[in-house]
Design a protein around this motif. Sequence first.
Motif, mmCIF file in Angstrom:
data_model
loop_
_atom_site.group_PDB
_atom_site.id
_atom_site.type_symbol
_atom_site.label_atom_id
_atom_site.label_comp_id
_atom_site.label_asym_id
_atom_site.label_seq_id
_atom_site.Cartn_x
_atom_site.Cartn_y
_atom_site.Cartn_z
ATOM 1 N N LEU A 24 0.865 -1.188 0.000
ATOM 2 C CA LEU A 24 0.000 0.000 0.000
ATOM 3 C C LEU A 24 0.893 1.227 0.000
ATOM 4 O O LEU A 24 1.442 1.611 1.024
ATOM 5 N N SER A 25 1.056 1.817 -1.161
ATOM 6 C CA SER A 25 1.900 3.013 -1.185
ATOM 7 C C SER A 25 0.992 4.232 -1.115
ATOM 8 O O SER A 25 0.615 4.809 -2.119
ATOM 9 N N LEU A 26 0.590 4.548 0.075
ATOM 10 C CA LEU A 26 -0.358 5.639 0.269
ATOM 11 C C LEU A 26 0.374 6.864 0.820
ATOM 12 O O LEU A 26 1.038 6.800 1.833
ATOM 13 N N SER A 27 0.242 7.931 0.087
ATOM 14 C CA SER A 27 0.795 9.162 0.621
ATOM 15 C C SER A 27 -0.374 10.053 1.016
ATOM 16 O O SER A 27 -1.121 10.537 0.181
ATOM 17 N N LEU A 28 -0.543 10.253 2.333
ATOM 18 C CA LEU A 28 -1.702 11.003 2.799
ATOM 19 C C LEU A 28 -1.629 12.478 2.401
ATOM 20 O O LEU A 28 -2.628 13.167 2.327
ATOM 21 N N SER A 29 -0.428 12.918 2.101
ATOM 22 C CA SER A 29 -0.324 14.315 1.688
ATOM 23 C C SER A 29 -0.848 14.514 0.268
ATOM 24 O O SER A 29 -1.117 15.620 -0.156
ATOM 25 N N LEU A 30 -0.997 13.418 -0.480
ATOM 26 C CA LEU A 30 -1.483 13.510 -1.864
ATOM 27 C C LEU A 30 -2.880 12.908 -1.944
ATOM 28 O O LEU A 30 -3.077 11.810 -2.441
ATOM 29 N N CYS A 31 -3.850 13.588 -1.410
ATOM 30 C CA CYS A 31 -5.197 13.003 -1.371
ATOM 31 C C CYS A 31 -6.027 13.390 -2.586
ATOM 32 O O CYS A 31 -7.232 13.597 -2.481
ATOM 33 N N GLY A 32 -5.401 13.478 -3.770
ATOM 34 C CA GLY A 32 -6.131 13.788 -4.997
ATOM 35 C C GLY A 32 -7.010 12.615 -5.375
ATOM 36 O O GLY A 32 -6.881 11.531 -4.814
ATOM 37 N N SER A 33 -7.906 12.790 -6.370
ATOM 38 C CA SER A 33 -8.850 11.715 -6.693
ATOM 39 C C SER A 33 -8.127 10.501 -7.273
ATOM 40 O O SER A 33 -8.544 9.370 -7.090
ATOM 41 N N THR B 208 -5.134 9.401 -6.426
ATOM 42 C CA THR B 208 -4.568 8.668 -5.289
ATOM 43 C C THR B 208 -5.668 7.897 -4.564
ATOM 44 O O THR B 208 -5.495 6.731 -4.222
ATOM 45 N N MET B 209 -6.814 8.567 -4.370
ATOM 46 C CA MET B 209 -7.907 7.889 -3.668
ATOM 47 C C MET B 209 -8.405 6.693 -4.479
ATOM 48 O O MET B 209 -8.744 5.656 -3.932
ATOM 49 N N HIS B 210 -8.391 6.858 -5.809
ATOM 50 C CA HIS B 210 -8.844 5.760 -6.672
ATOM 51 C C HIS B 210 -7.911 4.558 -6.530
ATOM 52 O O HIS B 210 -8.366 3.430 -6.325
ATOM 53 N N SER B 211 -6.593 4.813 -6.600
ATOM 54 C CA SER B 211 -5.691 3.660 -6.517
ATOM 55 C C SER B 211 -5.697 3.084 -5.097
ATOM 56 O O SER B 211 -5.538 1.880 -4.907
ATOM 57 N N LEU C 35 -7.218 -1.423 -1.663
ATOM 58 C CA LEU C 35 -7.998 -1.936 -0.533
ATOM 59 C C LEU C 35 -9.005 -2.992 -0.983
ATOM 60 O O LEU C 35 -9.271 -3.947 -0.269
ATOM 61 N N SER C 36 -9.543 -2.822 -2.205
ATOM 62 C CA SER C 36 -10.479 -3.827 -2.712
ATOM 63 C C SER C 36 -9.758 -5.160 -2.913
ATOM 64 O O SER C 36 -10.315 -6.217 -2.636
ATOM 65 N N GLU C 37 -8.508 -5.085 -3.398
ATOM 66 C CA GLU C 37 -7.709 -6.318 -3.537
ATOM 67 C C GLU C 37 -7.536 -6.975 -2.176
ATOM 68 O O GLU C 37 -7.664 -8.189 -2.035
ATOM 69 N N LEU C 38 -7.222 -6.130 -1.177
ATOM 70 C CA LEU C 38 -7.020 -6.653 0.181
ATOM 71 C C LEU C 38 -8.307 -7.292 0.693
ATOM 72 O O LEU C 38 -8.296 -8.378 1.268
ATOM 73 N N ASP C 39 -9.420 -6.623 0.438
ATOM 74 C CA ASP C 39 -10.735 -7.126 0.858
ATOM 75 C C ASP C 39 -10.989 -8.511 0.249
ATOM 76 O O ASP C 39 -11.370 -9.458 0.940
#
Length: 169
Positions: free
Chosen positions: A8-17, A19-22, A27-31
Motif C-alpha cells: 500500500l503506497s499511500l501518501s496522505l499528503s497527496l489526497c487527490g482523486s 490517489t484515492m482511486h488507486s 484496498l479492494s484487492e485486500l478485501d
Amino acid sequence: MLYAEIELSLSLSLCGSKTMHSYTEKLSELDQMIRRMILESLGTTSRRLRVMKYAAPRTTDDQIGLAPHTDKIFLTILCQNDVHGLQVQTKHGEWFSARPSPNSFTVMIGDSLYAWVNGSLHSLCHQVMISGNEVRYSAALFSIPKGGYIIKAPNELVDEEHPLLFQAL
Ligand SMILES: O=C(O)CCC(=O)C(=O)O
Ligand SMILES: [Fe+2]
C-alpha cells in the motif's frame, strides 16, 4: 491467524482523486484476499487433481471421449495438452469447442457453486470429443465441498426475480 500483506503506497499528503482511486483499488484487492482467506480457513472445501489420458482414436470422425456432464463440485480448473477436445453446451443446446490458448486454463463452475450462488453463475454441461492420431491429456483440479456441510444460497441472492433454486436439506 489470518495474515495478509499487500503493498500500500499511500501518501496522505497527496489526497487527490487519482490517489484515492488507486487506494480504493488496493484496498479492494485486500478485501478480496481476506475474504478468500476466511473461506479457506473455514476448511469447507478440499482439492483433488485428476489427470486424464484419451487414447488417439485414429479416426477422422469425432468419437466420444467423455460423456456430457456437469461437474458436481464447486470449481474445476482444467488444462490440457495441445490436443483440443473439450466442448461446452450453450443454453440453447448447441455444442461448441472450447479452444483455450496455450498455457491458459479453462475454469468451469460446478453444480455446488451454482446452487450456492442461487444460479447467478452457471454450471456448464461439457463433454470431450476426440479424433485423429494424437493422445490427449488433461489435468483437472477440482475444489470439492467437504461432507457434512449444507449448501445454502445467501438470502441476498434470493428475491422475487431470483427464487430459491435448491432447498437446503
Ligand atoms: O478432459 C477434459 O478436458 C475434461 C475433463 C472433465 O470434464 C472432467 O474430468 O470432469
Ligand atoms: Fe467435467
